[in-house]
Design an enzyme around this catalytic site. Structure first.
Site: not given
Length: 366
Positions: A274, A254-256, A213
């Site tokens: 995302s 969470a990521h993005n 990441q």
């Protein structure tokens, strides 16, 4: 306070005292009662005390205003008393908003911590602004930049290359991973984690291979993050929490993910990777969002909902899975009646069977 020439004074408890006249001038309110009534603290209307300032905005609490011991009560301009009131009223366009303004002033008046503890571990290459407080056992990594008037409470860890703006408040045990960016006037409560790795793993014959990441997390200005809330760094690029967003305790981002300006989210929500959530949204507690979906602006989501698809601007949704709020309300009424409806249906089924038998018998006789 600004907007009047009278000065405040400190009472024997060390708190500032204000008159109804001063408060009304500050919030643009109208006094009903004694303009010289004085307060030095805040109190709930049902627990009012002499010298206390209370407010009334929820009609459920109206009965308390007639007996409250608080010296001053903020009320909305449309409030009409049904019987005599002994306390002084200040009528405003929005009592709750006026209270928030006064609480903010009160907080700003409290003594501020200052200085850098000798027990803090600060890299030589870190840049620390003026009037910054750094408590014991804080760890600050290489090339960190911290803006003026920021408060960093004990046992906080700040990784290398982090940037923190002015007038932020990082409460105890906050963790900010390397390279993340925090704007001005942000508040991070105890135990929150900014920039941990996103949950990225690729299945293989030997198990799951970790996907590095390499992105960051960005909090823009005026963001507040609750205790033990986690915001993951992006796989690539950035996870972004935009200006004015308020996240409650125990939330997972969470990521993005991107959360647009001034959205608020209650405790125990989870947002998968995302997903983008629009501006001025209101998200109830324990709501879950699927990954890679788009939530519009000014969307309202009821508590305990599951959002699996895109939601358009201005919609109000609720349920598991979530659907139109009005439909959910009607369906909830029906759900309560299902046992009764089932019994009626079973009775009708038996009656139909009897009618069929009778018709068959009568037809045979004919």
């Amino acid at each position: 306070m600004q907007g009047y020439n009278e000065t405040y004074k400190l009472n024997i408890t060390g708190s500032m005292e204000f008159t109804a006249k001063q408060i009304a001038a500050y919030i643009g309110g109208e006094i009903v009662g004694n303009e010289d009534a004085t307060v030095y603290t805040f109190a709930k209307i049902e627990e009012g005390i002499p010298g206390g300032l209370s407010f009334l905005s929820n009609p459920k609490y109206t009965s308390y205003i007639y007996d409250t011991q608080s010296s001053i009560v903020l009320v909305n301009k449309d409030f009409v008393a049904e019987r005599p009131i002994s306390t002084t009223l200040i009528k405003t366009d929005n009592a709750y908003e006026s209270l928030a303004k006064l609480l903010k002033l009160y907080e700003a008046s409290m003594p501020k911590k200052s200085g850098i503890s000798s027990l803090a571990n600060i890299a030589e290459s870190a840049s620390i602004g003026k009037n910054v407080y750094i408590g014991p056992f804080v760890s600050i990594g290489k090339k960190v930049v911290i803006g003026e008037n920021t408060i960093i409470e004990p046992n906080t860890t700040i990784g290398d290359n982090v940037t923190i703006g002015e007038s932020c408040h990082l409460h105890a045990h906050t963790t900010i991973y390397h390279s993340c960016k925090i704007g001005n006037r942000c508040v991070l409560h105890s135990g929150c984690v900014i920039g941990a790795d996103g949950f990225g793993f690729a299945p293989s014959n030997n198990g799951y291979e970790k996907i590095p990441q390499i992105g960051i997390t960005i909090l823009e200005d005026d963001v507040e993050i609750g205790a033990n809330t986690c915001i993951d760094r992006a796989t690539m690029g950035a996870t972004i929490i935009k200006r004015g967003v308020k996240l409650d305790n125990l939330i997972q981002i969470a990521h993005n993910v991107v959360i647009d300006e001034h959205t608020v989210m209650a405790a125990q929500c989870g947002v998968a990777g995302s997903t983008r959530i629009g501006s001025w949204c209101m998200i109830g507690g324990q709501t879950g969002f699927n990954g890679h979906i788009q939530i519009g602006n000014q969307v309202k989501v009821g508590a305990h909902s599951a959002i699996s698809n895109n939601v358009k601007d201005g919609k109000a949704v609720m349920g598991y899975p979530a659907f139109d709020h009005a439909q959910f309300a009607r369906a909830s009424v029906v759900i309560k009646k299902l046992p009764e409806m089932y019994r009626e249906m079973d009775t009708l089924r038996k009656e139909i069977e009897l009618l069929k038998q009778q018709l068959t018998t009568d037809g045979g006789k004919a």
